[in-house]
Each structure stands twice: as structure tokens, then as C-alpha cells.
Design an enzyme around this catalytic site. Structure first.
Site, PDB file in Angstrom:
ATOM      1  N   LYS A 116      -4.944   7.269  -1.278  1.00 14.03           N
ATOM      2  CA  LYS A 116      -4.436   6.783  -1.904  1.00 14.03           C
ATOM      3  C   LYS A 116      -4.969   7.839  -2.997  1.00 14.03           C
ATOM      4  CE  LYS A 116      -3.572   2.281  -0.866  1.00 14.03           C
ATOM      5  NZ  LYS A 116      -3.739   1.729   0.665  1.00 14.03           N
ATOM      6  N   GLU A 200     -10.279   0.768  -9.355  1.00  8.58           N
ATOM      7  CA  GLU A 200      -9.042   0.856 -10.522  1.00  8.58           C
ATOM      8  C   GLU A 200      -9.017   0.387 -11.459  1.00  8.58           C
ATOM      9  OE1 GLU A 200      -5.908   2.125  -8.978  1.00  8.58           O
ATOM     10  OE2 GLU A 200      -5.108   0.382  -8.307  1.00  8.58           O
ATOM     11  N   GLU A 274       4.873   2.546  -5.285  1.00 11.88           N
ATOM     12  CA  GLU A 274       4.936   0.565  -5.532  1.00 11.88           C
ATOM     13  C   GLU A 274       4.509   1.649  -7.361  1.00 11.88           C
ATOM     14  OE1 GLU A 274       2.895  -1.275  -3.171  1.00 11.88           O
ATOM     15  OE2 GLU A 274       4.136  -1.186  -1.969  1.00 11.88           O
ATOM     16  N   GLU A 287       0.878   3.401  -5.192  1.00  9.71           N
ATOM     17  CA  GLU A 287       0.871   4.391  -4.162  1.00  9.71           C
ATOM     18  C   GLU A 287       2.074   4.283  -3.673  1.00  9.71           C
ATOM     19  OE1 GLU A 287      -0.683   2.039  -0.679  1.00  9.71           O
ATOM     20  OE2 GLU A 287      -0.264   0.124  -1.396  1.00  9.71           O
ATOM     21  N   ASN A 289       4.099   4.443  -0.135  1.00 10.46           N
ATOM     22  CA  ASN A 289       3.797   3.729   1.548  1.00 10.46           C
ATOM     23  C   ASN A 289       4.670   5.049   2.294  1.00 10.46           C
ATOM     24  OD1 ASN A 289       1.969   2.288   1.716  1.00 10.46           O
ATOM     25  ND2 ASN A 289       3.517   0.718   0.647  1.00 10.46           N
ATOM     26  N   PHE A 347      -4.984 -21.277   4.507  1.00  7.85           N
ATOM     27  CA  PHE A 347      -4.101 -20.889   5.292  1.00  7.85           C
ATOM     28  C   PHE A 347      -4.581 -19.880   5.989  1.00  7.85           C
ATOM     29  CE2 PHE A 347      -2.379 -21.305   0.755  1.00  7.85           C
ATOM     30  CZ  PHE A 347      -1.022 -21.293   1.192  1.00  7.85           C
TER      31      PHE A 347
END
Length: 662
Positions: A116, A200, A274, A287, A289, A347
Site C-alpha cells: 500500500k 493517512e 479502489e 489501493e 488489488n 457479530f
């Protein structure tokens, strides 16, 4: 074209690749760990090779073993799927040394875009808009805090080799930056074997929109976009194509920047660039992928392209036969990720055997990508995804309607799952309107998900279904042979349905056609039409003229009904039985407030307190690892530790006692 390929992955993506390979007449080789010996991808493959114990680091991440499996089986190429070794430069090089083709980009592109930090530098050089931040490697938490303060809070701390939401922490102040650096570093080291992180600026009110690219090295195309803003803990939950937010000008600008970045690294294969997009449609590179995305099916549904097929064809040296002008976005597609997790318990992952697994039937409007089967197992060692449920419609509203119906039809028992949460998301007016940001879930569910968040349902639907199921049982009982004259089973027409704790009198008559029923509730008659038979898990039919699907489980003398994400216990009484039921005492649940219980099955990584120690509300008590994620358990109130019941390294079951308080 290749005659045989190996899929260096597991689960639904391995099965997905095999489907296309078989369609193309290519034989497939699966690899598997001890935990996956009977997995679906092993059963689907033409050959299968065992590569080690359950932990990924001892099986699916072992480059040498997978390369040797290719040599032993004669596989000419490898499709890496996503995750594991899919963006590993060393893996691509190791395959190349043996003359085995990697179905994906070359090592240079993997290195340049997979890291990245390096990818952001390259993106900037290629003229791609980037988010302000510090791209260097950070040595410790103090430096992370200093950098965060220079950029300005809030900031996002991210693992350089990260993906799938792992190794990511949002920090709003110095303490959160220090803690986030430590957690992100530890998680990155455990998940990727690389503990580098960067910082960032966090864009507030952002949308996550990605561009699919497809390149043969000469012709590079952007194949529309996917909206991936509905995320929880930085993990995508619902994706769709196209985005309800982009206009044609923004789509074109984002697509052209994605192509420019791809060309800068001589990209060959399918890939995804993205972007973070703000409320004014300003977009910033996030980024790239260098692999197939989990959510690729929605792009396939709206373009008609098979992205896996093109990955294979490009790797075999073929050229694209489509041009940018050929790419049209037709209709709308949604994807819901079905996970083995309990939405009512924050979750937390759920593992175990799928006692029943009945996905909705596939059609022109429904697609199910899965790696499990009825009777299979959800392992604690891997990602808890059960399936990807995709629906297609001519419009976004149609795709949503198909998704709601398909979620009702998705029958899973044996493990907890997030279908109630997905049903709730689909019902939110803000979602229906397409007003999405990556903060959507946090804003719509500020106190977490609960039964109160489920869509409002007409209770008469479940009352009518329960009444008809009960009447069917009564009709069957009346038909039993050998009953004495005058002493046979009486078919009643008046009953009382208890739905949870609400009692509703009903009158049930067989309809004039002799096949269906009429249920009268509060003086209003409702027709119920269904061909449901005893033992079927799904009651499909119409109630009040509307199509419904209700999941039905036998429960003692009643039924547990599931509809629209909600569940209700229904018991049907005679009027006298209902009077008696109303006065029955209720059993109170035991008091467990003095115990810290493991909320999931997993590994107890650490215990942060000692016996006799005073703890304050919010203080960390223990860390449990499950599904490759660290879960920090904190005190809900002040107290004193009485006894430690489990030690670090222990394998915990759900609700196992870890700590007891005074």
C-alpha cells in the site's frame, strides 16, 4: 489453452474458479488442509492434494508445498483466488521458476500495487488523486502519534500488506493512535507476516467505490464500478453495481485514472482500483488489488463478462476481444455476504456444523457462490463466510426486492448467521434511497444490532401461517385410521395463536376449493394459499394476496417462524388452553453478571488482570482470537476479580467462563 490448473485457495472462491475452469474444459486440482479434508472445493476438483495442518501458515500459505503440488499433478497454471497467496510476489516468482503460469499479473505489478505504501507513491506519479498521509514505515507508537498529529485527526492506521479489514484502526486522538498502532501491527504480523503500517487522513462521510479493470497488457479496460460503502469494521457487507451515486462523468474520470495506474505497472489480468469518494464526488486512490475481488459477481451480472474466464485466457496468452465501447452496464446487481456470525452478540464468529444448509434456488435473478454444503462445517481456522448471495434486476429497486425474498429463503441451521442483519439493512429507507457512506452501519446502528432494528412486519402474516400449519396437523390427525366412531379427532375451527407473548384468536376454515384455507383475524378474513407439506423447512405461498416465504422449525408443541429477518415462537391453543397458558409462571434466566464469558469459540490469547485486582469499567480483561481476528474483552462495570477460570493458550467454547468477579 491450459489443460489443468491448480486453485491455490479454499472455500467459495476455489469453487467459483472451478466452475469456470470446468466450463472451459480445463481439469482442476484442489489443495486442502486437515480441516478441509471433506470441503466442497475438494469434492468439486478432479484431483486434490493435502498440504498440511489447519492453520493457514502451515498449509495455504506454504509456497513450497503448493508449488510441489503443481509439479506432482502436472498443473500448468495456478489461480490464487483472493487472500492467502493471491498477492504474494514470492509465490509468483516460485511458480515462474518451475515454468508454471500464475493466473494474475506479474511479480512487478504484484509488488508495486500489493504494497500500500509503494502503490500510493506510484499512483501519485501516474497522476492519480491520492489521500494525504505519511507513506513511510513507522517504527513505534510514539512516532505513529506524532505523524497522526501532523496530518490531523481523524487518521486511519493501516497495515501495508493488509486486506479484508485486517490491520486497520481508526484513531480520533493520540491515545487511540498509540493503541491502534500496536493492535494493527500485531494483527498485521499474525495475518500477513508483515508488521509494517502507515497513516493517512480519514475522509469523513466517504463512499468506497472501486473500478474493475481488465487488461491483456496492450488493451486495458475499465469494466464499470462497484459501490462497497456498506462496511462493518472495514469489512464489506453489501456491494452493488453500478453505484447509485456516480454520474457518467465521474465514472469515466475514475475509470481513466484506474486504467492509467494499471498501465503504469504494465498490468495484465483482472484487477481492482479502489477509491474513496467524498460527498462532492471528489475521489482519492485507496489501493489496487492485483487479484479477483470477493464482490466480482455483481460486475459479471451487469456486464455479462466472466472475469475468471478472462483471467485464465489472458494468462494463457490470449488477447481481449472486447473494447471499451463494448462495456455496457445493464440492470442492477447486489451482493450480500452471508457470514457465520451472531449479529445479536456484536457479530461474534460462530463455528460448527451446518446441520441444515438450503440456499435459495439459482435463477436469472439469484446467484449463490458458496464453498459449503448441507452437513459441512464452518471451521474456526478460516474466514467465516458461508456464501455470497447475489440478486439481479432491471432496476435497483427490483434487485433489492429479489434480495429480500432470497434472504427469506436462505435456510441455515447449526451456526449463527447474519441474515437478520442483512434483512434489516435492506429495509432501511436510507439504503433504499442509495444515501450510503462507509459510516452507514455505525450511524444506523449506533448501539449495535438488536431485534428492534428488524423491519416492521405485519403480525397477521405469521399468525395466519401458524394457524394454517396447525390446521393442517389437525386435518391429518383426523384422517388417522382406526378411530372409534364418535371418538375421533375433532377438527376445530376456533383457536388462539400465541406469537411470542401476544395472543390472537383466529377462525380457520377450509376454502371453498377444498385445497386452501381462510383465516379470520379480528373479523377480517385472509386467504392463505400454499402447497406446504409436513417437514418442509419453507412455507411458500400467498397470504392476503401477497407472496411470502416463512421458515418453519418445529419447537415442542409449537413452531419457530422466521420471516423478514425476524423470528417468532408460535404456539396454537384451544381457547381454554390459551386461558391457562396466560397464567403459567415464567422461568427467570440465571444471573451471569458476575462472570466474563467467552462470547465465541476461540483461543484465549491473554488475560490482562489477576485475582484480587480491582478493575474499572472499560478496562481490558482478556483477548480472544477467532477467525484470524483479535477480540478485546473489556469490563462492563467496576469490580474485583475473584478467580481466573481459564489461562492463556486455552481453547474456549462459547459462553465458557474466563473470569469470575466478587
Amino acid at each position: 489453452m491450459f489443460k489443468k490448473i491448480l486453485i491455490a485457495n479454499r472455500g467459495e472462491i476455489a469453487c467459483r474458479v472451478m466452475k469456470t475452469a470446468k466450463k472451459m474444459g480445463i481439469k482442476t486440482v484442489a489443495v486442502y488442509s486437515d480441516a478441509d479434508r471433506e470441503a466442497l472445493h475438494v469434492q468439486m476438483a478432479d484431483e486434490a492434494v493435502h498440504i498440511g495442518p489447519p492453520p493457514s501458515a502451515q498449509s495455504y500459505l506454504l509456497i513450497d508445498k503448493i508449488v510441489q503440488a503443481c509439479v506432482d499433478t502436472g498443473a500448468e497454471a495456478v489461480h490464487p483466488g483472493y487472500g492467502f497467496l493471491s498477492e504474494n510476489q514470492a509465490f509468483q516468482k516460485a511458480l515462474a521458476e518451475k515454468g508454471i503460469t500464475f493466473i494474475g499479473p506479474d511479480a512487478h505489478a504484484i509488488y508495486a500495487m500489493g504494497d500500500k505504501i509503494e502503490s500510493k507513491k506510484l499512483a501519485k506519479e501516474a497522476g492519480v488523486s491520492t489521500v494525504p498521509g505519511y507513506m513511510g514505515v513507522i517504527k513505534d507508537s510514539a512516532e505513529a502519534v506524532k505523524i497522526a498529529e501532523e496530518i490531523g485527526f481523524p487518521v486511519m492506521i493501516k497495515a501495508s500488506a493488509g486486506g479484508g479489514g485486517k490491520g486497520m484502526r481508526l484513531a480520533w486522538n493520540a491515545k487511540e493512535a498509540a493503541d491502534g498502532f500496536t493492535s494493527a501491527t500485531n494483527e498485521a504480523r499474525a495475518s500477513f507476516g508483515d508488521d509494517r503500517v502507515f497513516v493517512e487522513k480519514f475522509i469523513e462521510q466517504p463512499r468506497h467505490i472501486e473500478i474493475q479493470v481488465l487488461s491483456d497488457g496492450e488493451n486495458c479496460l475499465y469494466v464499470g464500478e462497484r459501490e462497497c460503502s456498506i462496511q462493518r469494521r472495514h469489512q464489506k457487507v453489501i456491494e452493488e453495481a453500478p453505484s447509485p451515486f456516480l454520474d457518467e462523468a465521474t465514472r469515466k474520470a475514475m475509470g481513466e485514472q484506474a486504467v492509467a495506474l494499471s498501465k503504469a505497472v504494465n498490468y495484465r489480468s483482472a484487477g481492482t482500483v479502489e477509491f474513496i469518494v467524498d460527498a462532492n464526488r471528489n475521489f482519492y486512490f485507496l489501493e489496487m488489488n492485483t487479484r479477483l475481488q470477493v464482490e466480482h459477481p455483481v460486475t459479471e451480472l451487469v456486464t455479462g463478462l466472466d472475469l475468471v474466464e478472462w483471467m485464465i485466457r489472458i494468462a494463457a496468452g490470449e488477447k481481449l476481444t472486447v473494447q471499451q465501447s463494448d462495456i455496457k452496464l445493464n440492470g442492477w446487481a447486489l451482493e450480500s455476504r452471508i457470514y457465520a456470525e451472531d449479529p445479536y452478540r456484536n457479530f461474534l464468529p460462530s463455528t460448527g456444523r451446518l446441520v441444515r444448509y438450503l440456499p435459495p434456488a439459482e435463477s436469472d435473478t439469484v446467484r449463490v457462490d458458496t464453498g459449503v454444503y448441507d452437513g459441512g462445517e464452518i471451521s474456526m481456522f478460516y474466514d467465516p463466510m458461508i456464501a455470497k448471495l447475489c440478486t439481479y434486476g432491471a432496476t435497483r429497486d427490483e434487485a433489492i426486492a429479489h434480495m429480500r425474498r432470497a434472504l427469506d429463503e436462505f435456510y441455515i441451521r447449526g451456526v449463527s448467521h447474519n441474515i437478520p442483519f442483512l434483512a434489516s439493512l435492506m429495509s432501511k429507507q436510507r439504503f433504499v434511497d442509495g444515501r450510503l457512506t462507509t459510516n452507514f452501519i455505525a450511524e444506523e446502528y449506533p448501539d449495535g444490532f438488536s431485534a428492534d432494528d428488524l423491519p416492521a412486519d405485519d403480525p397477521t402474516v405469521l399468525v395466519a401461517v401458524a394457524a394454517v400449519i396447525n390446521r393442517l396437523h389437525a386435518d391429518r390427525a383426523a384422517m388417522v385410521s382406526g378411530q372409534l366412531a364418535g371418538h375421533g379427532m375433532e377438527i376445530r375451527t376456533d383457536w388462539v395463536v400465541r406469537l411470542n407473548d401476544e395472543y390472537t384468536p383466529v377462525h380457520v376454515e377450509r376454502a371453498a376449493d377444498g385445497e386452501h384455507y381462510e383465516v379470520t383475524i379480528d373479523g377480517t378474513a385472509y386467504g392463505v394459499v400454499s402447497d406446504w407439506t409436513f417437514g418442509e423447512p419453507l412455507f411458500r405461498g400467498t397470504v392476503k394476496g401477497e407472496e411470502v416465504t416463512v421458515q418453519v422449525d418445529a419447537l415442542g408443541t409449537g413452531f419457530r417462524l422466521f420471516h423478514n429477518g425476524a423470528q417468532a415462537v408460535a404456539v396454537v391453543y384451544t381457547p381454554r388452553g390459551a386461558d391457562l397458558a396466560r397464567v403459567m409462571p415464567k422461568k427467570e434466566p440465571p444471573d451471569l453478571s458476575k462472570f466474563l464469558l467467552s462470547p465465541m469459540p476461540g483461543l484465549l490469547v491473554s488475560v490482562a488482570v489477576a485475582e484480587g485486582q480491582d478493575v474499572k469499567s472499560g478496562e481490558t480483561l482478556a483477548v480472544v482470537e477467532a477467525m484470524k481476528m483479535e477480540n478485546v474483552l473489556k469490563a462492563e462495570q467496576d469490580g474485583t476479580v475473584k478467580k481466573i477460570h481459564a489461562q492463556p493458550g486455552a481453547s474456549l467454547s462459547v459462553d465458557q467462563i474466563i473470569i469470575e468477579f466478587e
